[in-house]
Structures are given as C-alpha cells and as structure tokens.
Design a protein around this motif. Structure first.
Motif, PDB file in Angstrom:
ATOM      1  N   GLY A  80       0.921  -1.215  -0.153  1.00 26.18           N
ATOM      2  CA  GLY A  80       0.006   0.035   0.000  1.00 26.18           C
ATOM      3  C   GLY A  80       0.888   1.207  -0.083  1.00 26.18           C
ATOM      4  O   GLY A  80       0.345   2.320   0.105  1.00 26.18           O
ATOM      5  N   ASN A  81       2.124   1.192  -0.074  1.00 29.36           N
ATOM      6  CA  ASN A  81       3.007   2.365  -0.193  1.00 29.36           C
ATOM      7  C   ASN A  81       3.908   2.487  -1.236  1.00 29.36           C
ATOM      8  O   ASN A  81       4.985   2.861  -1.300  1.00 29.36           O
ATOM      9  CB  ASN A  81       4.035   2.222   1.134  1.00 29.36           C
ATOM     10  N   MET A  82       3.134   2.361  -2.535  1.00 30.63           N
ATOM     11  CA  MET A  82       3.702   2.457  -3.618  1.00 30.63           C
ATOM     12  C   MET A  82       3.295   3.797  -4.372  1.00 30.63           C
ATOM     13  O   MET A  82       3.686   3.914  -5.448  1.00 30.63           O
ATOM     14  CB  MET A  82       3.363   1.413  -4.614  1.00 30.63           C
ATOM     15  N   THR A  85      -1.174   6.688  -5.458  1.00 34.82           N
ATOM     16  CA  THR A  85      -2.256   5.713  -6.221  1.00 34.82           C
ATOM     17  C   THR A  85      -2.565   4.520  -5.527  1.00 34.82           C
ATOM     18  O   THR A  85      -3.141   3.616  -5.947  1.00 34.82           O
ATOM     19  CB  THR A  85      -2.028   5.632  -7.603  1.00 34.82           C
ATOM     20  N   SER A  86      -1.851   4.195  -4.402  1.00 27.65           N
ATOM     21  CA  SER A  86      -1.831   3.066  -3.725  1.00 27.65           C
ATOM     22  C   SER A  86      -2.387   3.457  -2.077  1.00 27.65           C
ATOM     23  O   SER A  86      -2.024   4.683  -1.795  1.00 27.65           O
ATOM     24  CB  SER A  86      -0.916   1.972  -3.721  1.00 27.65           C
ATOM     25  N   THR A  88      -4.107   1.902   1.913  1.00 29.96           N
ATOM     26  CA  THR A  88      -4.430   0.877   2.870  1.00 29.96           C
ATOM     27  C   THR A  88      -5.700   1.265   3.577  1.00 29.96           C
ATOM     28  O   THR A  88      -5.708   2.423   3.665  1.00 29.96           O
ATOM     29  CB  THR A  88      -3.554   0.338   3.854  1.00 29.96           C
ATOM     30  N   TYR A 107      -8.850   5.035   5.506  1.00 24.22           N
ATOM     31  CA  TYR A 107      -7.851   4.662   4.585  1.00 24.22           C
ATOM     32  C   TYR A 107      -6.815   5.593   4.933  1.00 24.22           C
ATOM     33  O   TYR A 107      -6.716   6.859   5.392  1.00 24.22           O
ATOM     34  CB  TYR A 107      -8.551   4.739   3.342  1.00 24.22           C
ATOM     35  N   ASN A 110      -0.678   5.782   0.487  1.00 25.89           N
ATOM     36  CA  ASN A 110       0.798   5.473   0.395  1.00 25.89           C
ATOM     37  C   ASN A 110       1.200   4.972   1.865  1.00 25.89           C
ATOM     38  O   ASN A 110       2.049   5.335   2.376  1.00 25.89           O
ATOM     39  CB  ASN A 110       1.424   6.814   0.279  1.00 25.89           C
ATOM     40  N   TYR A 112       0.993   1.515   5.209  1.00 26.35           N
ATOM     41  CA  TYR A 112       0.231   0.235   5.621  1.00 26.35           C
ATOM     42  C   TYR A 112      -0.448   0.496   6.826  1.00 26.35           C
ATOM     43  O   TYR A 112      -0.166   1.489   7.665  1.00 26.35           O
ATOM     44  CB  TYR A 112       1.617  -0.632   6.128  1.00 26.35           C
TER      45      TYR A 112
END
Length: 116
Positions: A80-82, A85-86, A88, A107, A110, A112
C-alpha cells in the motif's frame, strides 16, 4: 525523532526490528521467523483478547451481553506504499465505536495499516 514511519530509512527500520526482537528475548521468547507460526500467534492473540480485562470492561460499559466471542479476518497483504495511487484501509458493515448500522471506513494513502 521521526513522526511518521515512512520517514525511516532501511537502516533505521532494521534497528527498529532488532529492538522489537529484544523485547521477545527479555521475556525469554524467540521471535518466530516462520510466517505460519507468526500467523497462528496473531490469531491466538485476537481470540485471547476477548477475555482481557479491557475487553470485558468495554462490553460491560456498553451493555454488550449477547456476544459469545470475537473473530479474526486473515487476508493476503498487498503493498500500500507504492505512491499516491495506492494505500491501505479498513471498512466495517457497522460503526465499530457506536454499533450504528451504517458503513464505516478509513484509509491511508501510501502507507500500511499495522494490525496483528
């Protein structure tokens, strides 16, 4: 000091992990390297928490009497840390604080979510 774990570099994260492992050693335990062992321990911790004094008091304060236990949800971890656009998050069919029958979630972009 660092305010956000995303600000830690690789060496700092390694140091943090070694500090956590020391806590296990101080209690005469070895941190399990086997992921299946870690998963079993986490699930046991979830079910064991049902009888903790904090959980019992919470149910007492909130007049929760009809429940007979808790649940553990196990799912595959994805990164979730990409970047922006990502992320958790977590979602519930009811508000976990009030019990209101309404979707509830939160949420983090970017990052965890850390839960065992």
């Amino acid at each position: 000091g660092v305010k956000n774990d995303l600000d830690l570099n690789v060496d700092q994260l390694k140091l943090l992990c070694s500090e956590y492992k020391k806590v296990f050693e101080e209690h005469n335990q070895h941190f399990p390297s086997d992921p299946q062992h870690q998963l079993r321990d986490c699930v046991k911790a979830v079910f064991g928490s049902w009888f903790s004094s904090r959980a019992i008091k919470y149910r007492e304060i909130n007049s929760i009497k009809s429940l007979i236990g808790t649940a553990a949800n196990v799912q595959m971890m994805v990164f979730g840390n990409m970047g922006p656009t990502s992320g958790t998050g977590v979602a519930f069919s009811r508000n976990p604080s009030t019990g209101e029958n309404k979707l509830y979630g939160e949420y983090l972009i970017n990052g965890y979510r850390r839960r065992c």
